[in-house]
Design a protein around this motif. Structure first.
Motif, short mmCIF file in Angstrom:
data_model
loop_
_atom_site.label_atom_id
_atom_site.label_comp_id
_atom_site.label_asym_id
_atom_site.label_seq_id
_atom_site.Cartn_x
_atom_site.Cartn_y
_atom_site.Cartn_z
N CYS A 1 0.86 -1.18 0.00
CA CYS A 1 0.00 0.00 0.00
C CYS A 1 0.90 1.23 0.00
CB CYS A 1 -0.84 -0.07 1.26
SG CYS A 1 -1.83 1.37 1.57
N TYR B 1 -8.86 4.63 7.49
CA TYR B 1 -8.10 3.47 7.97
C TYR B 1 -8.54 3.05 9.36
CZ TYR B 1 -5.33 7.54 9.52
OH TYR B 1 -4.93 8.73 10.03
N THR C 1 -9.32 2.21 3.28
CA THR C 1 -8.21 2.32 2.34
C THR C 1 -7.15 1.28 2.75
OG1 THR C 1 -8.63 4.69 2.48
CG2 THR C 1 -6.67 4.00 1.24
N TYR C 2 -6.84 1.27 4.04
CA TYR C 2 -5.95 0.22 4.55
C TYR C 2 -6.22 -0.03 6.03
CZ TYR C 2 -2.95 4.27 5.76
OH TYR C 2 -2.47 5.45 6.22
N SER D 1 -5.25 -3.78 2.23
CA SER D 1 -5.55 -2.48 1.64
C SER D 1 -6.34 -2.64 0.35
CB SER D 1 -4.24 -1.73 1.36
OG SER D 1 -3.38 -2.54 0.60
N PRO E 1 -5.78 -0.92 -2.86
CA PRO E 1 -5.11 -0.02 -3.81
C PRO E 1 -5.83 0.05 -5.15
CG PRO E 1 -3.60 -1.71 -2.98
CD PRO E 1 -4.96 -2.08 -2.52
N CYS F 1 -5.21 -5.94 -1.58
CA CYS F 1 -3.86 -6.47 -1.36
C CYS F 1 -3.70 -6.85 0.12
CB CYS F 1 -2.85 -5.40 -1.74
SG CYS F 1 -1.15 -5.83 -1.36
#
Ligand SMILES: Cc1cc2nc3c(=O)[nH]c(=O)nc-3n(C[C@H](O)[C@H](O)[C@H](O)COP(=O)(O)OP(=O)(O)OC[C@H]3O[C@@H](n4cnc5c(N)ncnc54)[C@H](O)[C@@H]3O)c2cc1C
Length: 442
Positions: free
Chosen positions: A53, A82, A313-314, A328, A330, A345
């Motif tokens: 990420c 996050y 997002t992560y 995450s 991405p 990912c």
């Protein structure tokens, strides 16, 4: 002045950009056939996959402006969302370890921090374990070392204190918001305590906000591969000479020799590749390598219908019992949506002799389940996934690394004062960028 840069990864690209802006003549020598190094990622069907990420962070207007030049203004804002998990407890808006949700005695933490704050002499940190003890107190450090182990997969007592820069948690959540905000009025606590800032992500970056008002950004289309391709165009346009599929064989006072035998005049050389290679070219020695432990990572990309990708997002998971350190999305934040699908990912740091490294395929389902539990995704495990086993990702400095690094630097300074070498263990894109600026200014 004739500048030569060895290595065309993020460090080399950024160093070249800064020098060109300062009107210098630059030649960049890259061993492979393309720019970007780790940042270049890999191709998977129509997707450009990033390794993990990687999002740019707007904390310095100077660095952000160089990055904008490199991307030729083709950028997109990323509104990061996050969360983190500490000892199995989920913490919204924090990726750093959050002890407030765990069964811990906050009075002990408070007492130990107070003691540290009252001592003017800061204890010397030899190991990462010392660093955590001396920064957060023995009691809190016990929990933080578990989180450190989860990410780095190495005993903190055997790591150099400089490994702290790889943790991504200078500050941690130790108290509730109200208490933390109050304590943060004092510098000592401000440097150690995390508070929620996402409602005003630029709160502490007013200088950077004048140039660009948002905290995070990214190439507007196609992953970090786009950054690397844009960088190639930009550097060429600015007059840099780029030499691919070559490396430096020998270095003398004002000249280098390439592998193909070509000789090149050099006034200053920036080494933005592995330092042990420079050490062997200059001194016929390879003493730094034994102080570096590369962390292997199993990285799994799943192609997921967009409707099954969550809102994060992560997500960092500091729980040692779980495989994933970071999951995450991405594919989504890079705008890569193909036929209603994108990719997520999952990063699992490990050892070369671990079960997951030796038989990674057997763990795919568990990794998918963990990512679902983190709400990065949902639904049945997709049949389309890519398994990547990267033997070298983060490079951990072992105890004694810093002393060795400084010794080599001094030796280089004494015998080859025109060479600048950039600390190879730095991984954060932002840290790398600030270090290059510091080096070039000094
Ligand atoms: C899985 C993963 C997740 C990551 N996540 C993040 C993140 O979330 N946030 C973050 O900030 N960072 C992250 N990073 C790290 C970040 O991407 C890297 O630290 C950064 O891109 C490294 O840049 P570099 O230039 O130092 O090295 P590299 O990318 O390794 O580049 C070195 C270049 O030098 C070339 N080279 C080597 N030897 C020679 C030689 N002798 N002569 C000429 N050229 C040579 C290589 O071919 C290469 O192109 C992550 C990395 C990985 C692998």
């Amino acid at each position: 002045m004739e500048w030569v840069i060895a290595g065309g990864g993020f460090k080399g690209i950024l160093a070249a950009t800064i020098l060109l802006k300062k009107g210098q003549k630059v030649t960049l020598i890259e061993k492979s056939n393309a720019l970007g190094g780790v940042m270049r990622g890999i191709e998977w069907g129509k997707y450009h996959l990033d390794l993990g990420c990687q999002i740019f962070d707007n904390s310095s207007s100077e660095i952000t402006s160089y990055l904008f030049d490199l991307m030729q203004q083709n950028i997109r804002k990323v509104d990061v969302n996050y969360a983190g998990m500490t000892k199995g407890c989920k913490s919204e808006n924090y990726t750093v370890p959050d002890l407030t949700l765990c069964k811990v005695d906050f009075n002990i933490i408070k007492k130990e921090l107070k003691e540290i704050a009252s001592k003017p002499d800061i204890k010397k940190n030899e190991t990462l374990s010392d660093y955590l003890d001396n920064r957060f107190g023995l009691y809190a450090a016990k929990f933080l070392k578990e989180a450190a182990y989860k990410k780095l997969q190495y005993d903190p007592t055997k790591l150099d204190a400089t490994a702290a820069s790889l943790l991504f948690f200078d500050r941690v959540k130790l108290f509730d918001e109200k208490t933390s905000i109050k304590l943060k009025e004092q510098k000592f606590y401000d440097e150690r305590l995390a508070v929620f800032t996402n409602n005003d992500a630029m709160q502490f970056y007013s200088e950077a906000a004048k140039f660009y008002p948002f905290r995070n950004f990214y190439p507007d289309n196609g992953g970090m591969r786009q950054f690397c391709d844009g960088a190639l165009e930009y550097l060429k346009e600015q007059g840099a000479k780029l030499i691919f599929e070559q490396s430096i064989e020998s270095i003398s006072k004002d000249q280098i020799q390439l592998k193909n035998g070509d000789l090149k005049k050099v006034d200053r050389l920036i080494w933005a590749a592995e330092l042990d290679v420079l050490e062997s070219i200059l001194f016929d020695e390879n003493s730094l390598k034994q102080f570096i432990h590369p962390v292997p990572m199993v990285v799994v990309y799943f192609e997921v219908p967009v409707k099954n990708i969550g809102s994060y997002t992560y997500f960092h998971d500091h729980t040692p019992e779980q495989l994933i350190f970071r999951a995450s999305a991405p594919g989504l934040y890079s705008g890569q949506v193909i036929d209603g699908k994108s990719y997520i990912c999952c990063e699992v740091p490990t050892h070369l002799n671990s079960n997951i490294w030796l038989n990674a395929k057997a763990y795919i389902n568990t990794i998918w389940q963990e990512a679902c539990n983190l709400k990065i995704c949902s639904g049945e495990m997709p049949s389309t996934y890519k398994l990547l086993q990267a033997p070298i990702t983060f490079k951990l400095p072992l105890v004694g690394y810093q002393k060795k690094f400084e010794k080599i630097q001094q030796k280089i300074l004494k015998d080859h004062s025109n060479i600048i070498c950039i600390d190879p263990v730095q991984t954060s894109l932002t840290d790398i960028a600030s270090n290059i600026l510091k080096e070039l200014e000094s």
